[in-house]
Design an enzyme around this catalytic site. Structure first.
Site, PDB file in Angstrom:
ATOM      1  N   TYR A 137      -6.828 -24.328  50.278  1.00  0.00           N
ATOM      2  CA  TYR A 137      -7.616 -25.200  51.181  1.00  0.00           C
ATOM      3  C   TYR A 137      -8.843 -24.441  51.693  1.00  0.00           C
ATOM      4  CZ  TYR A 137      -8.168 -27.730  55.748  1.00  0.00           C
ATOM      5  OH  TYR A 137      -8.620 -28.417  56.863  1.00  0.00           O
ATOM      6  N   ASN A 166      -8.098 -25.654  65.389  1.00  0.00           N
ATOM      7  CA  ASN A 166      -7.032 -26.664  65.274  1.00  0.00           C
ATOM      8  C   ASN A 166      -7.328 -27.837  66.214  1.00  0.00           C
ATOM      9  OD1 ASN A 166      -6.031 -24.157  64.225  1.00  0.00           O
ATOM     10  ND2 ASN A 166      -3.975 -25.003  64.265  1.00  0.00           N
TER      11      ASN A 166
END
Ligand SMILES: NC(=O)C1=CN([C@@H]2O[C@H](COP(=O)(O)OP(=O)(O)OC[C@H]3O[C@@H](n4cnc5c(N)ncnc54)[C@H](OP(=O)(O)O)[C@@H]3O)[C@@H](O)[C@H]2O)C=CC1
Ligand SMILES: C[C@H]1O[C@H](OP(=O)(O)OP(=O)(O)OC[C@H]2O[C@@H](n3cnc4c(=O)[nH]c(N)nc43)[C@H](O)[C@@H]2O)[C@@H](O)[C@@H](O)C1=O
Length: 364
Positions: A137, A166
């Site tokens: 990723y 996040n």
């Protein structure tokens, strides 16, 4: 951007895309171009090319991607690198081919090395080895940054890359096998609390909204107890409920409310250009991406305790060290973002309260 600009928000139903749409609408932008995945598969090069040629968007937010938590990233490694490279190659290249005025690419702070000095500055990119669980990723995201940078330098496009920490918020993913930690812990503690209160209506409602595996609220109690246990939510014979936390609980993470993230994206699209992302005297222009975060981190165990306190859960947490910790610390340096004039507004305790209201409100 002016209020009539035609703005394509790729991934408009996702966590960030939906918050960008909300933010743009609140500011009076009304000419928004939105396509679901079934209407436009962004991995399909000819469909994306036809779409851009027909619609000719003025601005593009690229918030569509294959996204998931640590275990999903580690498990579906091929899907994460393939789909993300395809989506971003198609959207970035077509933005260039169709003279998009400004495009924003969303990456992630997992682009930085596993043992990066803290806080992580933009120029620490590509200085060491990546963390294993999300390497595919991260490599796709690094390719996206370099693609934007290269098109800007060779073709004079105005593409901005942002690297969010996040994120969490409305329209988050609460699937316990694929989600990120914050929505996962909100749901697990909610279910744990319902179990300790013997509140089967709450459990049924939750499982009907989003089954665990194939188990929904209409299954038998025994089947539901086994399904919950498989996700680490269990009750002892004495009635004590335990909720599993993956890993050691020691990793540090930084969390940004998705609507803050959207606000930063819209702010940068309105007010900043590629040329604002590097110093004019630089001979080799690189690391032009911008970190988006708060610069404040918290351990996973402390996060779990904040959620426990907010939900008044009386049970205990157990740590499953068969699950990965991932990067131990990844705090973003937000100096560049601050110098461009933006700061977050929602801190984690307030965000947990908002997130839980959102989560339980979904069933109303
Ligand atoms: N969530 C987080 O904590 C973080 C996210 N990011 C990045 O932010 C961006 C947005 O993430 P987030 O909002 O969380 O992700 P979500 O999973 O919530 O949303 C992703 C969106 O992309 C769409 N999409 C995925 N594949 C395709 C495809 N092949 N064709 C068309 N649409 C597709 C999905 O469509 P559909 O709804 O139809 O499935 C969905 O709307 C991503 O680039 C992600 O990497 C970065 C750091 C942290
Ligand atoms: C945003 C970022 O997200 C991913 O990286 P990550 O930060 O490691 O993601 P995460 O939210 O899944 O985990 C954070 C921490 O929390 C722990 N943890 C405890 N208990 C649960 C739990 O129940 N679920 C999850 N998911 N994690 C848990 C978990 O073990 C880890 O130590 C990238 O792959 C990539 O997608 C990326 O860019």
């Amino acid at each position: 951007m002016d209020k009539n600009s035609k703005i394509f928000i790729a991934g408009h139903r996702g966590l960030v895309g939906s918050a960008i749409v909300k933010n743009l609408k609140s500011k009076g932008y009304h000419n928004l171009l939105l396509r679901t995945r079934s209407e436009l598969d962004l991995t399909d090069t000819s469909s994306v090319s036809n779409f851009f040629e027909t619609e000719k968007p003025d601005y593009v937010f690229l918030a569509a991607a294959k996204v998931g938590g640590i275990v999903a990233n580690n498990t579906y490694r091929a899907d994460f690198i393939y789909e993300n490279l395809m989506i971003q190659n198609n959207v970035i290249h077509q933005s260039y081919c169709n003279n998009v005025k400004k495009m924003m690419f969303l990456g992630s702070t997992c682009i930085y090395p596993k043992t990066c000095p803290q806080p992580m500055r933009e120029d620490y990119l590509l200085t060491d080895t990546l963390e294993y669980t999300n390497e595919p990723y991260a490599i796709a995201k690094i390719a996206g940054i370099k693609m934007c940078e290269s098109y800007n330098l060779q073709y004079g496009t105005n593409f901005i890359s942002v690297m969010p920490t996040n994120l969490y918020g409305p329209n988050d993913n609460f699937d316990l096998e694929k989600s990120h930690v914050l929505p996962a812990l909100i749901r697990k503690v909610h279910l744990g609390k319902a179990l300790e209160n013997n509140d089967w209506d709450a459990i049924d409602e939750d499982l009907d909204r989003l089954p665990i595996g194939k188990v929904s609220g209409s299954d038998s109690k025994d089947v539901k107890i086994i399904a919950l246990k498989k996700q680490g939510i269990s009750i002892s014979t004495s009635g004590e409920v335990s909720v599993e936390i993956w890993g050691t609980g020691k990793p540090m993470r930084e969390f940004l409310w998705s609507e803050d993230m959207a606000d930063a994206c819209v702010y940068l699209m309105e007010k900043r250009n590629f040329e604002d992302t590097y110093k004019k005297e630089e001979k080799e222009i690189r690391n032009t991406h911008i970190n988006i975060g708060t610069g404040i981190d918290i351990s996973i165990a402390a996060l779990a305790n904040l959620i426990k306190k907010h939900l008044a859960f009386k049970g205990v947490f157990v740590f499953n060290t068969d699950k990965p910790d991932g990067t131990m610390v990844k705090r973003t340096d937000v100096t560049k973002l601050s110098s461009l004039g933006w700061k977050h507004s929602i801190d984690v305790p307030e965000g947990i309260a908002l997130m839980y209201s959102y989560y339980i409100g979904q069933s109303e």
